[in-house]
Scaffold this active site. Structure first.
Site, PDB file in Angstrom:
ATOM      1  N   LYS A  18    -128.546 -23.273 -52.105  1.00 37.20           N
ATOM      2  CA  LYS A  18    -128.550 -21.819 -51.911  1.00 37.20           C
ATOM      3  C   LYS A  18    -127.659 -21.124 -52.924  1.00 37.20           C
ATOM      4  CE  LYS A  18    -126.836 -22.100 -47.758  1.00 37.20           C
ATOM      5  NZ  LYS A  18    -126.886 -23.539 -47.427  1.00 37.20           N
ATOM      6  N   ARG A  93    -125.564 -17.217 -40.297  1.00 31.87           N
ATOM      7  CA  ARG A  93    -125.877 -18.561 -39.837  1.00 31.87           C
ATOM      8  C   ARG A  93    -126.281 -18.588 -38.372  1.00 31.87           C
ATOM      9  NH1 ARG A  93    -124.050 -22.591 -43.429  1.00 31.87           N
ATOM     10  NH2 ARG A  93    -122.135 -22.084 -44.525  1.00 31.87           N
ATOM     11  N   ARG A 132    -120.519 -33.642 -54.693  1.00 27.74           N
ATOM     12  CA  ARG A 132    -119.872 -32.444 -55.228  1.00 27.74           C
ATOM     13  C   ARG A 132    -118.419 -32.691 -55.608  1.00 27.74           C
ATOM     14  NH1 ARG A 132    -121.795 -27.508 -51.453  1.00 27.74           N
ATOM     15  NH2 ARG A 132    -120.747 -28.761 -49.888  1.00 27.74           N
ATOM     16  N   ARG A 165    -114.703 -32.587 -52.688  1.00 30.14           N
ATOM     17  CA  ARG A 165    -114.304 -31.583 -51.712  1.00 30.14           C
ATOM     18  C   ARG A 165    -113.902 -32.246 -50.411  1.00 30.14           C
ATOM     19  NH1 ARG A 165    -118.153 -26.473 -51.478  1.00 30.14           N
ATOM     20  NH2 ARG A 165    -117.929 -27.080 -49.312  1.00 30.14           N
ATOM     21  N   ARG A 176    -122.444 -31.539 -40.109  1.00 27.69           N
ATOM     22  CA  ARG A 176    -122.761 -30.169 -40.530  1.00 27.69           C
ATOM     23  C   ARG A 176    -124.271 -29.917 -40.501  1.00 27.69           C
ATOM     24  NH1 ARG A 176    -120.800 -28.833 -46.101  1.00 27.69           N
ATOM     25  NH2 ARG A 176    -121.126 -26.653 -45.547  1.00 27.69           N
TER      26      ARG A 176
END
Ligand SMILES: [Zn+2]
Length: 220
Positions: A18, A93, A132, A165, A176
Site C-alpha cells: 500500500k 482499518r 523489511r 523492523r 497482524r
C-alpha cells in the site's frame, strides 16, 4: 470548471505494498500521500503520551486503537488544511475509523471518491513482510528482496545502520494478518455499499500493480 482532486483510500493486508503504491500514485498525479504508519511512527518519535500508547500496542502485535489513530489523523487534517487530493494509506482499518473518517472529511468539505483494496495471498505477504529493513538514523526503509540497499546493512541515504523492523518477526506478522482479516474485512462491504470500492491484485511487481491502479482510476 476544474474538478477538485479526489481523496483516495488504499487498504489491504500488511505487506501488500500500500505504502509504495500510495506514494507512487501521489507522485504521478500530484496528490498528497498520508501514510498512517509514518504518522504513527512520527507520533512515537515525538515521545507524546499518545505515542507511547501506540508504541505499546504495536509491540504487542496489535494495531493502534481507534481513538489513537483518529487523534493522529485529526492532528494532520488540522495541520494541512485542504482535504482534497489526499491519498490515505493504512487508514481506515475498522468500521469505527471509516465512519469517523467520512465525518471528519465532510466537516472539512471533502469526501472519499475511491477506495482501492490491494490484496494478495498470505504466503506472498509473509515473504515481503519479514524482509523489511529500517535505517536506525533516518528511518528510510529498504527490503532484502524488493528494495535492497547498495551495500548490505548500510543506508544508501545517510550511511546509517539498517536493522530489521522490531515488529517484523514472522510470528508477529501472522498475528497482524489475522487481526487485519478480522478487523478490516467488514470495510470491504462498507465501501462496496457506497459504490467506491475497487479490488486490485497486489501480488505482481510494483510496476504491474501501479498499472492496474492507473487503469482502475482512469483519467490522466
Ligand atoms: Zn538512513
Amino acid at each position: 470548471m476544474v474538478k477538485a482532486p479526489d481523496n483516495i483510500v488504499f487498504f489491504g493486508p500488511p505487506g501488500v505494498g500500500k505504502g509504495v503504491q500510495a506514494s507512487g500514485l501521489s507522485a504521478r498525479r500530484g496528490l498528497v500521500h498520508f501514510s498512517m504508519g509514518d504518522a504513527l511512527r512520527g507520533e512515537i518519535a515525538e515521545g507524546t503520551e499518545l505515542g507511547s500508547q501506540i508504541e505499546e500496542a504495536l509491540a504487542r502485535g496489535e494495531f493502534a486503537s481507534d481513538e489513537a489513530v483518529l487523534a493522529v489523523l485529526e492532528k494532520h487534517l488540522d495541520r494541512h488544511g485542504p482535504v482534497t487530493g489526499l491519498v490515505l494509506d493504512g487508514f481506515p482499518r475498522t468500521l469505527v475509523q471509516a465512519d469517523k473518517l467520512e465525518q471528519l472529511l465532510r466537516e472539512r468539505g471533502g469526501e472519499i471518491s475511491r477506495v482501492l483494496l490491494l490484496d494478495a495471498e498470505s504466503e506472498v505477504l509473509l515473504e515481503r513482510l519479514t524482509g523489511r529493513l529500517l535505517c536506525v538514523e533516518c528511518t528510510r526503509t529498504f527490503h532484502k528482496v524488493f528494495r535492497p540497499p547498495e551495500r548490505s546493512g548500510v543506508c544508501d541515504e545517510c550511511g546509517g545502520e539498517l536493522s530489521r523492523r522490531k515488529d517484523d518477526s514472522e510470528e508477529i506478522q501472522l498475528e497482524r494478518l489475522d487481526t487485519y482479516r478480522h478487523l478490516t474485512k467488514p470495510l470491504e462491504g462498507f465501501y462496496r455499499d457506497r459504490g467506491v470500492l475497487e479490488i486490485i491484485d497486489g501480488s505482481g511487481s510494483i510496476e504491474d500493480v501501479a498499472g492496474l491502479i492507473d487503469r482502475s482510476l482512469g483519467g490522466n
